[in-house]
Design a protein around this motif. Sequence first.
Motif, mmCIF file in Angstrom:
data_model
loop_
_atom_site.group_PDB
_atom_site.id
_atom_site.type_symbol
_atom_site.label_atom_id
_atom_site.label_comp_id
_atom_site.label_asym_id
_atom_site.label_seq_id
_atom_site.Cartn_x
_atom_site.Cartn_y
_atom_site.Cartn_z
ATOM 1 N N ASN A 22 33.796 -53.382 -56.326
ATOM 2 C CA ASN A 22 33.102 -52.664 -57.113
ATOM 3 C C ASN A 22 32.697 -51.369 -56.609
ATOM 4 O O ASN A 22 32.680 -50.263 -57.415
ATOM 5 C CB ASN A 22 31.918 -53.376 -57.613
ATOM 6 N N PHE A 23 32.247 -51.160 -55.369
ATOM 7 C CA PHE A 23 31.852 -50.148 -54.750
ATOM 8 C C PHE A 23 32.834 -49.241 -54.200
ATOM 9 O O PHE A 23 32.506 -48.109 -53.462
ATOM 10 C CB PHE A 23 30.599 -50.466 -53.636
ATOM 11 N N GLN A 24 33.988 -49.795 -54.069
ATOM 12 C CA GLN A 24 35.282 -49.169 -53.212
ATOM 13 C C GLN A 24 35.474 -47.885 -53.777
ATOM 14 O O GLN A 24 35.717 -47.721 -55.069
ATOM 15 C CB GLN A 24 36.462 -49.925 -53.288
ATOM 16 N N GLY A 25 35.379 -46.721 -53.046
ATOM 17 C CA GLY A 25 35.525 -45.336 -53.338
ATOM 18 C C GLY A 25 34.231 -44.737 -54.187
ATOM 19 O O GLY A 25 34.341 -43.684 -54.472
ATOM 20 N N PHE A 26 33.247 -45.649 -54.463
ATOM 21 C CA PHE A 26 32.235 -45.066 -55.375
ATOM 22 C C PHE A 26 31.581 -43.660 -54.586
ATOM 23 O O PHE A 26 31.051 -42.741 -55.285
ATOM 24 C CB PHE A 26 31.012 -46.288 -55.620
ATOM 25 N N LYS A 27 31.074 -44.041 -53.308
ATOM 26 C CA LYS A 27 30.262 -42.925 -52.736
ATOM 27 C C LYS A 27 31.125 -41.753 -52.568
ATOM 28 O O LYS A 27 30.650 -40.593 -52.671
ATOM 29 C CB LYS A 27 29.768 -43.401 -51.133
ATOM 30 N N GLU A 28 32.547 -41.962 -52.445
ATOM 31 C CA GLU A 28 33.379 -40.522 -52.456
ATOM 32 C C GLU A 28 33.432 -39.935 -53.690
ATOM 33 O O GLU A 28 33.351 -38.638 -53.606
ATOM 34 C CB GLU A 28 34.848 -41.098 -52.115
ATOM 35 N N LYS A 29 33.426 -40.428 -54.827
ATOM 36 C CA LYS A 29 33.340 -40.008 -56.166
ATOM 37 C C LYS A 29 32.190 -39.244 -56.360
ATOM 38 O O LYS A 29 31.911 -38.242 -56.673
ATOM 39 C CB LYS A 29 33.585 -41.063 -57.229
ATOM 40 N N GLU A 30 31.023 -39.786 -55.825
ATOM 41 C CA GLU A 30 29.528 -39.354 -55.853
ATOM 42 C C GLU A 30 29.550 -38.068 -55.006
ATOM 43 O O GLU A 30 29.113 -37.096 -55.414
ATOM 44 C CB GLU A 30 28.727 -40.350 -55.572
ATOM 45 N N ALA A 31 30.382 -37.991 -53.802
ATOM 46 C CA ALA A 31 30.233 -36.947 -52.870
ATOM 47 C C ALA A 31 30.906 -35.702 -53.694
ATOM 48 O O ALA A 31 30.530 -34.654 -53.533
ATOM 49 C CB ALA A 31 30.967 -37.267 -51.737
ATOM 50 N N GLU A 32 31.891 -36.102 -54.500
ATOM 51 C CA GLU A 32 32.711 -34.890 -54.873
ATOM 52 C C GLU A 32 32.041 -34.340 -56.225
ATOM 53 O O GLU A 32 31.889 -33.115 -56.374
ATOM 54 C CB GLU A 32 34.122 -35.250 -55.493
ATOM 55 N N ARG A 33 30.953 -35.343 -56.787
ATOM 56 C CA ARG A 33 30.349 -34.625 -57.908
ATOM 57 C C ARG A 33 29.285 -34.003 -57.247
ATOM 58 O O ARG A 33 28.797 -32.741 -57.913
ATOM 59 C CB ARG A 33 29.832 -35.922 -58.446
ATOM 60 N N GLU A 34 28.635 -34.347 -56.171
ATOM 61 C CA GLU A 34 27.487 -33.556 -55.679
ATOM 62 C C GLU A 34 28.067 -32.277 -55.082
ATOM 63 O O GLU A 34 27.426 -31.160 -55.022
ATOM 64 C CB GLU A 34 26.765 -34.421 -54.262
ATOM 65 N N LEU A 35 29.314 -32.393 -54.522
ATOM 66 C CA LEU A 35 29.830 -31.166 -54.067
ATOM 67 C C LEU A 35 30.079 -29.955 -55.113
ATOM 68 O O LEU A 35 29.641 -28.812 -54.949
ATOM 69 C CB LEU A 35 31.095 -31.412 -53.232
ATOM 70 N N GLN A 36 30.572 -30.463 -56.157
ATOM 71 C CA GLN A 36 30.884 -29.434 -57.294
ATOM 72 C C GLN A 36 29.507 -28.950 -57.982
ATOM 73 O O GLN A 36 29.490 -27.632 -58.174
ATOM 74 C CB GLN A 36 31.555 -30.274 -58.572
ATOM 75 N N ASP A 37 28.585 -29.916 -58.030
ATOM 76 C CA ASP A 37 27.296 -29.398 -58.293
ATOM 77 C C ASP A 37 26.608 -28.458 -57.519
ATOM 78 O O ASP A 37 25.900 -27.412 -58.081
ATOM 79 C CB ASP A 37 26.464 -30.454 -58.527
ATOM 80 N N ALA A 38 26.663 -28.410 -56.012
ATOM 81 C CA ALA A 38 26.510 -27.530 -54.983
ATOM 82 C C ALA A 38 26.952 -26.641 -55.248
ATOM 83 O O ALA A 38 26.557 -25.374 -55.116
ATOM 84 C CB ALA A 38 26.462 -28.255 -53.693
ATOM 85 N N ILE A 39 28.385 -26.331 -55.503
ATOM 86 C CA ILE A 39 29.167 -24.994 -55.658
ATOM 87 C C ILE A 39 28.605 -24.338 -56.829
ATOM 88 O O ILE A 39 28.468 -23.101 -56.681
ATOM 89 C CB ILE A 39 30.561 -25.285 -55.709
#
Length: 397
Positions: A118-135
């Motif tokens: 269930n959590f496999q790759g979850f934090k990576e997807k969240e990291a990309e979302r956070e990255l795009q938001d920061a950009i």
Amino acid sequence: MMRPQRLKWIRVGVVAVMAMFIALPVVSAQDDDDFYKEVRKKKAREKAIAEGKDPDAQPEPPPEKPKLPADADGWMSYIQRRWNSTKPEELQTVREAADKLKEAIGTEQALREKVVKNFQGFKEKEAERELQDAIRKSGVTVEKLRVVLDESRPLALKAIMNPRYTEADNCKLQPEVDKACAPLFAVWRDPVGYSVDKFGLDLKAPGARLDGLATLLGEFDPALASWGENVTDAEAYMKSRGREFLNVSEREYKANRKLLDANDAMQGGTLTEEDKRHVRVLNDYRMMLGKGCLAINLQLCQACTGHSKYQEKIGRIGHNIDGHPEGRTPQDRARRAGFAGSVAENCLMGAADGAAAVWQWYNAAEHHRNMIANHSIIGVGHSGVYWTQNFSGGSRQ
């Protein structure tokens, strides 16, 4: 002598005035203080209303504590939806959900596997979302970074092509070349780092939050806490992923893709994988400067490899060498290898690999200019720490 009638009216006036003073109410200091208090209170109320505040509003009741889900599916869902909440009560419920999930996992292997899946790759997807938001918040875009390229390229080329930049004086103007090229290297090689420095791109704050998420997920299974091999934390992960979102070199690589792929696929003759890596590094540098890429020619590679081997044998470098078994001059050696066109040659000793050879020539003025001249073909060959380049062909921009 004053008349009695006039005196009478004077007396009446005096008595009337005295009566007025006697009739006035007595104002105490306390009354005066209360009056000004009321005035100040009224002004404060009017100001609060003007600012959109209600001075008579009742204080808001404390927020209700979120209801903790009843089962493992609910706990996992709540963690995924609320891990990054700004509300303390929701973060507390996330903590409670995690504790419940850990307790439920216990020794149940099936549930553990379900949680990991269930959590496999979850934090990576969240990291990309956070990255795009920061950009987005920083305001940086690929177009703005491309402006840096457009403005810096002419300055870098001017410094490199300056006739006073020469090996005759041991390249005393190399610092000026380095300074002119610095913005290009920064935005081309590390657009994320450049954006952090120049556009205020903030990856530390979201990185800290994501590291907290990784720590929490690691409580379920240690593998869920890892950001990948050689990646220490969330900020480093976002920086590595950020190049894809701020890819300033995409235009040049797309324009030269067919030639670059042909170079990578080329086999035969004396060409080695390290030779091909050398050409990739040089072509990347040329594209950074706005120059076209060079196509590998196997005949010129043969001439270069033979020259490098002979230089290693005699322990010195040179372009024109009497007694050279494959030809005295670069042109002689190219013809012997089957290449009929004119050539320009670079030679060096002391480079351990192909990338080191490029940057050694970068620090040698005339050789530097040769690498970025308007050629279209390259041959390369090395033997130990001896390297040779041959260039030919017309303009390729």
